[in-house]
Scaffold this motif. Sequence first.
Motif, mmCIF file in Angstrom:
data_model
loop_
_atom_site.group_PDB
_atom_site.id
_atom_site.type_symbol
_atom_site.label_atom_id
_atom_site.label_comp_id
_atom_site.label_asym_id
_atom_site.label_seq_id
_atom_site.Cartn_x
_atom_site.Cartn_y
_atom_site.Cartn_z
ATOM 1 N N GLU A 5 36.307 44.075 33.569
ATOM 2 C CA GLU A 5 35.079 43.810 33.966
ATOM 3 C C GLU A 5 34.695 42.352 34.011
ATOM 4 O O GLU A 5 34.222 41.648 34.669
ATOM 5 C CB GLU A 5 34.075 44.541 33.219
ATOM 6 C CG GLU A 5 32.819 44.640 33.660
ATOM 7 C CD GLU A 5 31.763 45.638 33.075
ATOM 8 O OE1 GLU A 5 31.423 46.595 33.584
ATOM 9 O OE2 GLU A 5 31.287 45.521 31.828
ATOM 10 N N THR B 137 30.124 42.254 27.330
ATOM 11 C CA THR B 137 30.806 43.599 27.806
ATOM 12 C C THR B 137 32.115 43.465 26.794
ATOM 13 O O THR B 137 32.343 42.571 26.208
ATOM 14 C CB THR B 137 31.595 43.619 29.437
ATOM 15 O OG1 THR B 137 32.269 44.668 29.502
ATOM 16 C CG2 THR B 137 32.503 42.354 29.467
ATOM 17 N N ARG C 102 37.327 43.890 45.201
ATOM 18 C CA ARG C 102 37.927 44.531 44.106
ATOM 19 C C ARG C 102 39.263 44.655 44.736
ATOM 20 O O ARG C 102 40.628 44.440 43.992
ATOM 21 C CB ARG C 102 37.229 45.631 43.790
ATOM 22 C CG ARG C 102 37.821 46.239 42.461
ATOM 23 C CD ARG C 102 37.089 47.428 41.939
ATOM 24 N NE ARG C 102 37.731 47.949 40.915
ATOM 25 C CZ ARG C 102 37.567 47.437 39.566
ATOM 26 N NH1 ARG C 102 36.466 46.491 39.442
ATOM 27 N NH2 ARG C 102 38.266 47.987 38.576
ATOM 28 N N SER D 285 30.388 35.832 30.980
ATOM 29 C CA SER D 285 30.698 37.148 30.239
ATOM 30 C C SER D 285 30.974 36.750 28.863
ATOM 31 O O SER D 285 31.562 35.789 28.561
ATOM 32 C CB SER D 285 31.656 37.973 30.767
ATOM 33 O OG SER D 285 31.403 38.583 32.107
ATOM 34 N N ARG E 199 30.970 52.916 37.506
ATOM 35 C CA ARG E 199 30.958 51.477 36.823
ATOM 36 C C ARG E 199 31.347 50.579 38.047
ATOM 37 O O ARG E 199 30.897 49.506 38.150
ATOM 38 C CB ARG E 199 31.853 51.467 35.686
ATOM 39 C CG ARG E 199 31.626 50.223 34.906
ATOM 40 C CD ARG E 199 32.532 50.319 33.619
ATOM 41 N NE ARG E 199 32.552 51.628 33.034
ATOM 42 C CZ ARG E 199 33.545 52.055 32.256
ATOM 43 N NH1 ARG E 199 34.663 51.550 32.011
ATOM 44 N NH2 ARG E 199 33.368 53.087 31.651
ATOM 45 N N THR E 200 32.426 50.924 38.821
ATOM 46 C CA THR E 200 33.269 50.270 39.626
ATOM 47 C C THR E 200 32.197 49.967 40.826
ATOM 48 O O THR E 200 32.165 48.778 41.348
ATOM 49 C CB THR E 200 34.322 50.988 40.137
ATOM 50 O OG1 THR E 200 35.248 51.361 39.055
ATOM 51 C CG2 THR E 200 35.298 50.139 41.069
ATOM 52 N N GLN F 93 29.658 47.384 39.579
ATOM 53 C CA GLN F 93 30.289 45.996 39.675
ATOM 54 C C GLN F 93 30.100 45.587 40.760
ATOM 55 O O GLN F 93 29.581 44.182 40.976
ATOM 56 C CB GLN F 93 31.644 46.185 39.002
ATOM 57 C CG GLN F 93 31.571 46.476 37.457
ATOM 58 C CD GLN F 93 33.213 46.792 36.895
ATOM 59 O OE1 GLN F 93 34.018 46.910 37.945
ATOM 60 N NE2 GLN F 93 33.224 47.024 35.658
ATOM 61 N N ASN F 94 30.669 46.044 42.000
ATOM 62 C CA ASN F 94 30.761 45.632 43.366
ATOM 63 C C ASN F 94 29.527 45.324 43.816
ATOM 64 O O ASN F 94 29.199 44.124 44.270
ATOM 65 C CB ASN F 94 31.279 46.700 44.312
ATOM 66 C CG ASN F 94 33.136 46.894 43.992
ATOM 67 O OD1 ASN F 94 33.653 45.841 43.545
ATOM 68 N ND2 ASN F 94 33.504 48.166 44.053
ATOM 69 N N LEU G 214 33.970 39.960 37.262
ATOM 70 C CA LEU G 214 32.749 39.392 37.540
ATOM 71 C C LEU G 214 32.484 37.905 37.377
ATOM 72 O O LEU G 214 32.065 37.230 38.087
ATOM 73 C CB LEU G 214 31.598 40.180 36.575
ATOM 74 C CG LEU G 214 31.505 41.753 37.044
ATOM 75 C CD1 LEU G 214 30.685 42.166 35.855
ATOM 76 C CD2 LEU G 214 30.965 41.924 38.342
#
Lengths: 281, 261
Positions: free
Chosen positions: A219, A214, A251, A59, A192-193, A196-197, A223
Amino acid sequence: MKVVPSRSSEWVRPVTPQKPASAIIEIDHVSQVFQTSSRRDHLALSDISLTIEERAFVSILGPSGCGKSTLLYIVGGFVSPTSGAAKMKGKAITGPGPDRGPVFQEFALFPWKTVFGNVMYGPRQQGVRTAEAEAQSLALIEMVGLKGYENFYPKELSGGMKQRVALARTLAYHPEVLLMDEPFGALDAHTRTRLQNDLLNIWERDRKTVLFVTHSVDEAVFLSDKVVMMSKSPGRIRQVIDIDLPRPRRRSELLLDARYQEYVVDIERMFDESDEAGSPP
Amino acid sequence: MMSPADLARRAAPVFACIGLLAIWQIASLALKNDSFPTAIEAIRAIPDILGDKEALINILASLRRMAIGFGVAVLFSIPLGLLMGRSRAVAAFFNPLLMIIYPVPKAALMPIIMLWLGVGDITKTLVIFLGVSLPVIYHSFEGAKAVEEKMLWSGAAMGLSPLQRLVRIVLPAALPEILTGCRTGLVLALITMITSEMIARQSGAGNILFNALDMGQYDTVFAMIIIVGAMGICLDAAFERIRARLVRWSEPQFDLPLSFS
């Protein structure tokens, strides 16, 4: 910091043995100068050097205006750097190519194509036979959770669904690197959550190299294998942090994990300090 | 099954026509002026015109010029507009040129064109071409300019060449805007068609109209106006149908139908 019961006992399973990592993307002393509307030169990126290893989830984290998206566009070949160079597998990047698949915050779907038509676009362009492309596209649409929406047009979909289509459309032409430009930035927190998963689940299957831009610390930590912290004006790499958390990540477990919390707090603190100190040197 | 509201919506244009004709009829009866025939007299003259072989040939010649002028203009203007929208250099070259041509009434160019090319088909078709080109270029230009950069990047990453991107991304993405320009162009084609025949009288629907005016056949004049108007309405409605089908994927803009389709 609050003491949180460690769940590490559940995670004793050995970390998947990694082959010696080899660099897939090398960014070598890249700088980018833009002309502002008042015709002044603005140094968006200053002397960025970064190596991204194969199959890593990296990221790029930073405040808006730090040039993190520009850096991604340079790797994508959409923007040429003012100086320095980016390389993909040792070859200089001179333009976009199907080895690097972008996913944008704005989705950028083809609105005149259905979900199916969007996902089919890349494979057809690459000359994949129709029957094969169709089978793969349908499988991908199912994988991103949109089975049954094949014949919908983008305007009929919610933001989260559009981003799922965009991800499937990019995965459809098998890029070696995924370039994700704040892909979940336009979505509400709940969506968003979930995305992400789902992204992590999809990524676990074949572990493509991902470069993920990001501005959300959570986040990035959740990730990534590696977080590249950038500072603003001029955009510089501040620090590169290895996120040593086991995978597959869930998460619900991670939020309780002290190490996860430590990463988040440490990174946030570093950003706060730089804000208070004004521009970094 | 249509709901009453739907039915009313569909019938509204018909009622509008009937209302207009009724007002015409009443006004004409009230004014009792020779040069203002009643609606019924005008309508009665329509079969005479359409039954007359010569008149029919004239009208068909008009339509042929219009179709050619419109078709060539569209084929020429869409690529030019798209290129202008995506290339600064092309836009910088053509913009000043178009800015000069844009406000000039195309009919005002007719005397010069007639001088060079005569009063025949070429002159009239050229004027129609000029009238149609500008709105189509303008809307294609605007449509191409508005295409999201990221959409083109996505295409580039899939391996589309610049030309492929223009044809397979810019063109479809700009299509709603392009077709809006074409629709304006179609109406302008009809207007310039009649105007050109009015200036270079030799054949065509405009020729019938103004000959009748010269000879004081006012019912024929008004009948021709109805015929030309009906042609415009039918062409526009047919075009709107095609347009709506082609851009079904884009946002619906109005609930109220803006045409007779």
